[in-house]
Scaffold this motif. Structure first.
Motif, mmCIF file in Angstrom:
data_model
loop_
_atom_site.group_PDB
_atom_site.id
_atom_site.type_symbol
_atom_site.label_atom_id
_atom_site.label_comp_id
_atom_site.label_asym_id
_atom_site.label_seq_id
_atom_site.Cartn_x
_atom_site.Cartn_y
_atom_site.Cartn_z
ATOM 1 N N ILE A 100 0.834 -1.209 0.000
ATOM 2 C CA ILE A 100 0.000 0.000 0.000
ATOM 3 C C ILE A 100 0.863 1.252 0.000
ATOM 4 O O ILE A 100 0.577 2.225 -0.713
ATOM 5 N N TYR A 101 1.929 1.258 0.786
ATOM 6 C CA TYR A 101 2.876 2.380 0.796
ATOM 7 C C TYR A 101 3.438 2.616 -0.603
ATOM 8 O O TYR A 101 3.517 3.757 -1.076
ATOM 9 N N THR A 102 3.804 1.542 -1.292
ATOM 10 C CA THR A 102 4.371 1.652 -2.635
ATOM 11 C C THR A 102 3.337 2.143 -3.636
ATOM 12 O O THR A 102 3.644 2.972 -4.512
ATOM 13 N N LEU A 103 2.103 1.655 -3.534
ATOM 14 C CA LEU A 103 1.044 2.091 -4.453
ATOM 15 C C LEU A 103 0.766 3.583 -4.304
ATOM 16 O O LEU A 103 0.577 4.291 -5.303
ATOM 17 N N VAL A 104 0.734 4.068 -3.057
ATOM 18 C CA VAL A 104 0.518 5.499 -2.831
ATOM 19 C C VAL A 104 1.671 6.304 -3.426
ATOM 20 O O VAL A 104 1.460 7.321 -4.105
ATOM 21 N N ASN A 105 2.899 5.853 -3.196
ATOM 22 C CA ASN A 105 4.065 6.539 -3.761
ATOM 23 C C ASN A 105 4.037 6.519 -5.288
ATOM 24 O O ASN A 105 4.402 7.507 -5.939
ATOM 25 N N TYR A 106 3.606 5.395 -5.844
ATOM 26 C CA TYR A 106 3.543 5.255 -7.300
ATOM 27 C C TYR A 106 2.549 6.253 -7.888
ATOM 28 O O TYR A 106 2.823 6.900 -8.900
ATOM 29 N N PHE A 107 1.405 6.381 -7.236
ATOM 30 C CA PHE A 107 0.380 7.330 -7.679
ATOM 31 C C PHE A 107 0.911 8.764 -7.596
ATOM 32 O O PHE A 107 0.753 9.558 -8.531
ATOM 33 N N GLN A 108 1.550 9.105 -6.489
ATOM 34 C CA GLN A 108 2.072 10.461 -6.304
ATOM 35 C C GLN A 108 3.200 10.756 -7.288
ATOM 36 O O GLN A 108 3.288 11.861 -7.834
ATOM 37 N N PHE A 109 4.061 9.760 -7.514
ATOM 38 C CA PHE A 109 5.172 9.952 -8.454
ATOM 39 C C PHE A 109 4.645 10.164 -9.871
ATOM 40 O O PHE A 109 5.104 11.068 -10.585
ATOM 41 N N ASN A 110 3.686 9.342 -10.291
ATOM 42 C CA ASN A 110 3.143 9.471 -11.639
ATOM 43 C C ASN A 110 2.435 10.801 -11.840
ATOM 44 O O ASN A 110 2.488 11.383 -12.931
ATOM 45 N N SER A 111 1.767 11.288 -10.801
ATOM 46 C CA SER A 111 1.110 12.596 -10.891
ATOM 47 C C SER A 111 2.148 13.691 -11.118
ATOM 48 O O SER A 111 1.971 14.565 -11.976
ATOM 49 N N ALA A 112 3.242 13.637 -10.348
ATOM 50 C CA ALA A 112 4.312 14.622 -10.507
ATOM 51 C C ALA A 112 5.002 14.457 -11.862
ATOM 52 O O ALA A 112 5.314 15.454 -12.541
ATOM 53 N N PHE A 113 5.225 13.214 -12.265
ATOM 54 C CA PHE A 113 5.879 12.908 -13.538
ATOM 55 C C PHE A 113 5.077 13.488 -14.708
ATOM 56 O O PHE A 113 5.632 14.153 -15.591
ATOM 57 N N ASN A 114 3.759 13.250 -14.706
ATOM 58 C CA ASN A 114 2.905 13.745 -15.789
ATOM 59 C C ASN A 114 2.851 15.270 -15.809
ATOM 60 O O ASN A 114 2.763 15.884 -16.880
ATOM 61 N N GLU A 115 2.900 15.875 -14.624
ATOM 62 C CA GLU A 115 2.902 17.338 -14.555
ATOM 63 C C GLU A 115 4.179 17.899 -15.169
ATOM 64 O O GLU A 115 4.153 18.915 -15.876
ATOM 65 N N LEU A 116 5.300 17.232 -14.924
ATOM 66 C CA LEU A 116 6.574 17.671 -15.499
ATOM 67 C C LEU A 116 6.592 17.476 -17.016
ATOM 68 O O LEU A 116 7.161 18.295 -17.748
ATOM 69 N N ILE A 117 5.970 16.396 -17.487
ATOM 70 C CA ILE A 117 5.862 16.161 -18.934
ATOM 71 C C ILE A 117 5.074 17.295 -19.587
ATOM 72 O O ILE A 117 5.440 17.812 -20.661
ATOM 73 N N LYS A 118 4.000 17.715 -18.938
ATOM 74 C CA LYS A 118 3.172 18.813 -19.469
ATOM 75 C C LYS A 118 3.945 20.123 -19.526
ATOM 76 O O LYS A 118 3.667 20.987 -20.352
ATOM 77 N N LEU A 119 4.931 20.265 -18.632
ATOM 78 C CA LEU A 119 5.749 21.479 -18.611
ATOM 79 C C LEU A 119 6.846 21.459 -19.683
ATOM 80 O O LEU A 119 7.594 22.430 -19.832
ATOM 81 N N GLY A 120 6.942 20.325 -20.398
ATOM 82 C CA GLY A 120 7.890 20.252 -21.509
ATOM 83 C C GLY A 120 9.094 19.372 -21.292
ATOM 84 O O GLY A 120 9.947 19.249 -22.179
ATOM 85 N N ALA A 121 9.206 18.746 -20.135
ATOM 86 C CA ALA A 121 10.353 17.871 -19.869
ATOM 87 C C ALA A 121 10.141 16.517 -20.546
ATOM 88 O O ALA A 121 8.998 16.054 -20.697
ATOM 89 N N SER A 122 11.222 15.892 -20.964
ATOM 90 C CA SER A 122 11.135 14.544 -21.545
ATOM 91 C C SER A 122 11.336 13.507 -20.449
ATOM 92 O O SER A 122 11.863 13.806 -19.366
ATOM 93 N N SER A 123 10.930 12.268 -20.720
ATOM 94 C CA SER A 123 11.098 11.184 -19.740
ATOM 95 C C SER A 123 12.563 11.010 -19.378
ATOM 96 O O SER A 123 12.921 10.809 -18.213
ATOM 97 N N GLU A 124 13.449 11.081 -20.393
ATOM 98 C CA GLU A 124 14.875 10.897 -20.154
ATOM 99 C C GLU A 124 15.424 11.995 -19.245
ATOM 100 O O GLU A 124 16.225 11.731 -18.339
ATOM 101 N N GLU A 125 14.982 13.226 -19.475
ATOM 102 C CA GLU A 125 15.437 14.337 -18.650
ATOM 103 C C GLU A 125 14.979 14.183 -17.199
ATOM 104 O O GLU A 125 15.738 14.426 -16.259
ATOM 105 N N ILE A 126 13.731 13.748 -17.027
ATOM 106 C CA ILE A 126 13.183 13.593 -15.678
ATOM 107 C C ILE A 126 13.949 12.526 -14.905
ATOM 108 O O ILE A 126 14.364 12.736 -13.761
#
Length: 240
Positions: A100-126
């Motif tokens: 459960i701890y990992t699932l919550v972290n995964y959700f939070q990480f993906n939310s932040a990851f997608n927000e950074l993608i929208k700002l123009g960052a690439s997956s490799e850069e992140i």
């Protein structure tokens, strides 16, 4: 004084040995056995189990409180359930806490990851930025970096499961904290403690200080409740 039961005795011995051994042998077990974020290259499936036996090398109080709680609240449960049933419960709660701890972290990480993608960052850069342990001014990037690089250790998730089962079995037992010495019945004290962890996990404001895996506590409590409730309804016998 509760007699030290067989399963709890061995759990405490293993935890203490793994706490002392790295100090004596100057050997780092934390990186191998702590629970890492799944996208981190240091992650291993075995860590869902091994993290339960590791504790912060910088805090003796961490292992002291966990082992005391395991002994105080787990002993009457093992006496009632038997060794094998208690061990099944303990490892199930600890495993559930890690998942459960990992699932919550995964959700939070993906939310932040997608927000950074929208700002123009690439997956490799992140991911390149994730591998750098520095302080970022961008709050979203810093949050993702913390999740990616933070590992979890401790028996707290499993112990929270034990706490819940104890409260369901002995609801009128009086409990108290050092900073709140007024005894409170377990049926009120334990739910209050879990709600405090949930509040801290959601808001980020923690009365216990930083570095606490609140959602691991909540996860262990949830799995402990489900198992204990099922057993209570079906009146499972001892597993000796």
């Amino acid at each position: 004084m509760n007699k030290l039961t067989e399963a709890i005795k061995h759990l405490i011995i293993i935890n203490v040995l793994l706490f002392i051994a790295p100090k004596l042998l100057d050997f780092d077990l934390q990186n191998l056995f702590a629970l890492h974020f799944p996208k981190n290259p240091e992650f291993g499936l075995w860590q869902f189990i091994t993290h339960m036996f590791m504790h912060s090398q910088f805090s003796f109080m961490h292992i002291l409180f966990n082992m005391y709680a395991l002994w105080a609240f787990g002993t009457p449960l093992e006496q009632m359930w038997g060794r094998n049933k208690f061990l099944f419960f303990y490892f199930s709660a600890g495993l559930g806490a890690g998942i459960i701890y990992t699932l919550v972290n995964y959700f939070q990480f993906n939310s932040a990851f997608n927000e950074l993608i929208k700002l123009g960052a690439s997956s490799e850069e992140i991911y390149s930025l994730m591998n750098a342990t520095v302080q970022y001014e961008n709050e979203t990037l810093q949050k993702a970096n913390e999740i990616y690089n933070t590992s979890a250790v401790g028996a707290s998730g499993a112990v929270y499961g034990v706490l819940v089962a104890f409260g369901m079995t002995f609801p009128n037992a009086k409990l108290g904290l050092i900073f709140f010495p007024v005894p409170v019945a377990a049926k009120y004290f334990i739910p209050g403690l879990i709600l405090l962890d949930l509040f801290s996990g959601v808001t980020g404001f923690s009365l216990f200080g930083g570095g606490v895996a609140h959602f691991a506590h909540v996860g262990g409590a949830l799995i402990g409740f489900l198992i204990a409730y099922y057993w209570k309804q079906h009146q499972f016998r001892r597993w000796d």
